[in-house]
Design a protein around this motif. Structure first.
Motif, PDB file in Angstrom:
ATOM      1  N   HIS A   4       0.832  -1.206   0.000  1.00 21.91           N
ATOM      2  CA  HIS A   4       0.000   0.000   0.000  1.00 21.91           C
ATOM      3  C   HIS A   4       0.867   1.255   0.000  1.00 21.91           C
ATOM      4  O   HIS A   4       0.577   2.229  -0.713  1.00 21.91           O
ATOM      5  CB  HIS A   4      -0.921  -0.020   1.222  1.00 21.91           C
ATOM      6  N   ALA A   5       1.938   1.229   0.798  1.00 24.80           N
ATOM      7  CA  ALA A   5       2.851   2.374   0.831  1.00 24.80           C
ATOM      8  C   ALA A   5       3.525   2.566  -0.523  1.00 24.80           C
ATOM      9  O   ALA A   5       3.684   3.700  -1.003  1.00 24.80           O
ATOM     10  CB  ALA A   5       3.901   2.176   1.922  1.00 24.80           C
ATOM     11  N   LEU A   6       3.915   1.461  -1.163  1.00 26.65           N
ATOM     12  CA  LEU A   6       4.551   1.538  -2.476  1.00 26.65           C
ATOM     13  C   LEU A   6       3.597   2.132  -3.509  1.00 26.65           C
ATOM     14  O   LEU A   6       3.974   3.019  -4.288  1.00 26.65           O
ATOM     15  CB  LEU A   6       5.004   0.142  -2.915  1.00 26.65           C
ATOM     16  N   ALA A   7       2.360   1.658  -3.502  1.00 24.54           N
ATOM     17  CA  ALA A   7       1.373   2.160  -4.460  1.00 24.54           C
ATOM     18  C   ALA A   7       1.086   3.639  -4.229  1.00 24.54           C
ATOM     19  O   ALA A   7       0.994   4.429  -5.180  1.00 24.54           O
ATOM     20  CB  ALA A   7       0.081   1.349  -4.348  1.00 24.54           C
ATOM     21  N   THR A   8       0.973   4.030  -2.958  1.00 24.93           N
ATOM     22  CA  THR A   8       0.627   5.414  -2.635  1.00 24.93           C
ATOM     23  C   THR A   8       1.779   6.367  -2.928  1.00 24.93           C
ATOM     24  O   THR A   8       1.587   7.436  -3.524  1.00 24.93           O
ATOM     25  CB  THR A   8       0.220   5.525  -1.152  1.00 24.93           C
ATOM     26  N   LEU A   9       2.995   5.984  -2.508  1.00 24.94           N
ATOM     27  CA  LEU A   9       4.157   6.847  -2.737  1.00 24.94           C
ATOM     28  C   LEU A   9       4.447   6.996  -4.226  1.00 24.94           C
ATOM     29  O   LEU A   9       4.742   8.102  -4.705  1.00 24.94           O
ATOM     30  CB  LEU A   9       5.378   6.277  -2.009  1.00 24.94           C
ATOM     31  N   SER A  10       4.343   5.912  -4.976  1.00 26.10           N
ATOM     32  CA  SER A  10       4.615   5.996  -6.413  1.00 26.10           C
ATOM     33  C   SER A  10       3.544   6.819  -7.133  1.00 26.10           C
ATOM     34  O   SER A  10       3.844   7.571  -8.067  1.00 26.10           O
ATOM     35  CB  SER A  10       4.707   4.593  -7.027  1.00 26.10           C
ATOM     36  N   LYS A  11       2.297   6.714  -6.679  1.00 27.29           N
ATOM     37  CA  LYS A  11       1.228   7.511  -7.282  1.00 27.29           C
ATOM     38  C   LYS A  11       1.462   8.999  -7.030  1.00 27.29           C
ATOM     39  O   LYS A  11       1.282   9.837  -7.928  1.00 27.29           O
ATOM     40  CB  LYS A  11      -0.126   7.090  -6.720  1.00 27.29           C
ATOM     41  N   ALA A  12       1.893   9.328  -5.805  1.00 28.65           N
ATOM     42  CA  ALA A  12       2.194  10.725  -5.488  1.00 28.65           C
ATOM     43  C   ALA A  12       3.367  11.226  -6.325  1.00 28.65           C
ATOM     44  O   ALA A  12       3.383  12.385  -6.766  1.00 28.65           O
ATOM     45  CB  ALA A  12       2.506  10.863  -4.002  1.00 28.65           C
ATOM     46  N   ALA A  13       4.348  10.341  -6.565  1.00 29.47           N
ATOM     47  CA  ALA A  13       5.503  10.725  -7.384  1.00 29.47           C
ATOM     48  C   ALA A  13       5.089  10.994  -8.828  1.00 29.47           C
ATOM     49  O   ALA A  13       5.621  11.903  -9.485  1.00 29.47           O
ATOM     50  CB  ALA A  13       6.560   9.628  -7.330  1.00 29.47           C
ATOM     51  N   GLU A  14       4.133  10.209  -9.326  1.00 30.47           N
ATOM     52  CA  GLU A  14       3.616  10.460 -10.676  1.00 30.47           C
ATOM     53  C   GLU A  14       2.939  11.826 -10.756  1.00 30.47           C
ATOM     54  O   GLU A  14       3.048  12.538 -11.763  1.00 30.47           O
ATOM     55  CB  GLU A  14       2.625   9.370 -11.070  1.00 30.47           C
ATOM     56  N   GLN A  15       2.253  12.185  -9.676  1.00 32.57           N
ATOM     57  CA  GLN A  15       1.519  13.453  -9.676  1.00 32.57           C
ATOM     58  C   GLN A  15       2.441  14.670  -9.665  1.00 32.57           C
ATOM     59  O   GLN A  15       2.005  15.772  -9.998  1.00 32.57           O
ATOM     60  CB  GLN A  15       0.563  13.491  -8.479  1.00 32.57           C
ATOM     61  N   ILE A  16       3.719  14.471  -9.299  1.00 35.29           N
ATOM     62  CA  ILE A  16       4.661  15.600  -9.361  1.00 35.29           C
ATOM     63  C   ILE A  16       5.584  15.504 -10.571  1.00 35.29           C
ATOM     64  O   ILE A  16       6.570  16.236 -10.664  1.00 35.29           O
ATOM     65  CB  ILE A  16       5.497  15.728  -8.067  1.00 35.29           C
ATOM     66  N   GLY A  17       5.268  14.569 -11.494  1.00 30.86           N
ATOM     67  CA  GLY A  17       5.971  14.596 -12.765  1.00 30.86           C
ATOM     68  C   GLY A  17       6.724  13.361 -13.200  1.00 30.86           C
ATOM     69  O   GLY A  17       7.171  13.285 -14.349  1.00 30.86           O
ATOM     70  N   LEU A  18       6.908  12.358 -12.342  1.00 30.19           N
ATOM     71  CA  LEU A  18       7.630  11.158 -12.757  1.00 30.19           C
ATOM     72  C   LEU A  18       6.725  10.241 -13.571  1.00 30.19           C
ATOM     73  O   LEU A  18       5.520  10.170 -13.323  1.00 30.19           O
ATOM     74  CB  LEU A  18       8.154  10.388 -11.542  1.00 30.19           C
ATOM     75  N   ASP A  19       7.314   9.532 -14.544  1.00 27.24           N
ATOM     76  CA  ASP A  19       6.546   8.507 -15.240  1.00 27.24           C
ATOM     77  C   ASP A  19       6.370   7.320 -14.299  1.00 27.24           C
ATOM     78  O   ASP A  19       7.072   7.189 -13.295  1.00 27.24           O
ATOM     79  CB  ASP A  19       7.261   8.080 -16.525  1.00 27.24           C
ATOM     80  N   ARG A  20       5.426   6.433 -14.625  1.00 29.08           N
ATOM     81  CA  ARG A  20       5.067   5.359 -13.693  1.00 29.08           C
ATOM     82  C   ARG A  20       6.250   4.446 -13.372  1.00 29.08           C
ATOM     83  O   ARG A  20       6.473   4.086 -12.211  1.00 29.08           O
ATOM     84  CB  ARG A  20       3.909   4.533 -14.261  1.00 29.08           C
ATOM     85  N   LYS A  21       7.035   4.062 -14.375  1.00 26.85           N
ATOM     86  CA  LYS A  21       8.153   3.152 -14.152  1.00 26.85           C
ATOM     87  C   LYS A  21       9.184   3.766 -13.211  1.00 26.85           C
ATOM     88  O   LYS A  21       9.659   3.117 -12.273  1.00 26.85           O
ATOM     89  CB  LYS A  21       8.805   2.784 -15.481  1.00 26.85           C
TER      90      LYS A  21
END
Length: 203
Positions: free
Chosen positions: A112-129
């Protein structure tokens, strides 16, 4: 005998098995079902233990909490521990703390932490991978460094939280947003579910 069913199915399965008239060693993997209910179900000849192996056991790096009913022979305790040691670390704890451990140790927290942190990272500009790679490193390798390194958790937090730095700002913001309270509420909800499972199978 290994009881490996969902909590809601325990009562029906034990009724199907019925009372036993000879000694049997039984291990329940059902979350939230206390030893007192298990002992009452099949009769006194059955020696009960509870075990809660994590899904990470599939790759041999699991963690299994184990608790035993009173009078469980030491030789059989060793046998049960050895069985689960094949898939990771074992930890014997009192049954009174078993549900709290079950709620806390779940690898779902990490997912859950991985999914949430990565989603937040996408929202500030990173691609999903890239977001997943960065978040997985922060969580996975960060914990691995704590586990295998020489520094304590407080020391690592102090080292990371340089005053005015990026990490310090991010952690302070999470704390102000109720980071600890979020975990408190989620773990208490999990404990409530464990108690509900026990009531579901009582009677």
């Amino acid at each position: 005998l290994v009881l490996a069913v969902r909590p809601a199915s325990v009562r029906e399965l034990l009724q199907q098995i019925g009372k036993r008239d000879r000694e049997i060693t039984a291990v329940s993997l059902a979350a939230g079902i206390p030893l007192r209910q298990l002992r009452a179900s099949l009769g006194s000849p059955v020696r009960w233990a509870r075990a809660m192996p994590s899904p990470v056991c599939r790759i041999g790096r699991g963690l299994t909490a184990i608790t035993f009913s009173s009078g469980f022979p030491q030789s059989l305790r060793a046998m049960v521990k050895k069985f689960f040691a094949n898939v990771g670390t074992t930890l014997e704890i009192p049954e009174a703390k078993f549900d709290a451990f079950t709620v806390t140790y779940s690898s779902s927290h990490g997912y859950h932490a991985l999914a949430t942190l990565s989603k937040a990272a996408e929202q500030i500009g990173l691609d999903r991978k890239t977001a997943l790679a960065a978040a997985a490193h922060a969580l996975g390798e960060g914990v691995l460094y704590w586990r295998e390194g020489d520094l304590s958790l407080p020391e690592l937090l102090h080292e990371a939280a340089t005053p005015g730095g990026i990490a310090a700002t991010a952690m302070e913001t999470m704390d102000k947003a109720g980071y600890l309270d979020m975990f408190n509420r989620s773990l208490k909800a999990g404990l409530a579910r464990a108690k509900a499972n026990a009531k579901l199978n009582s009677g």
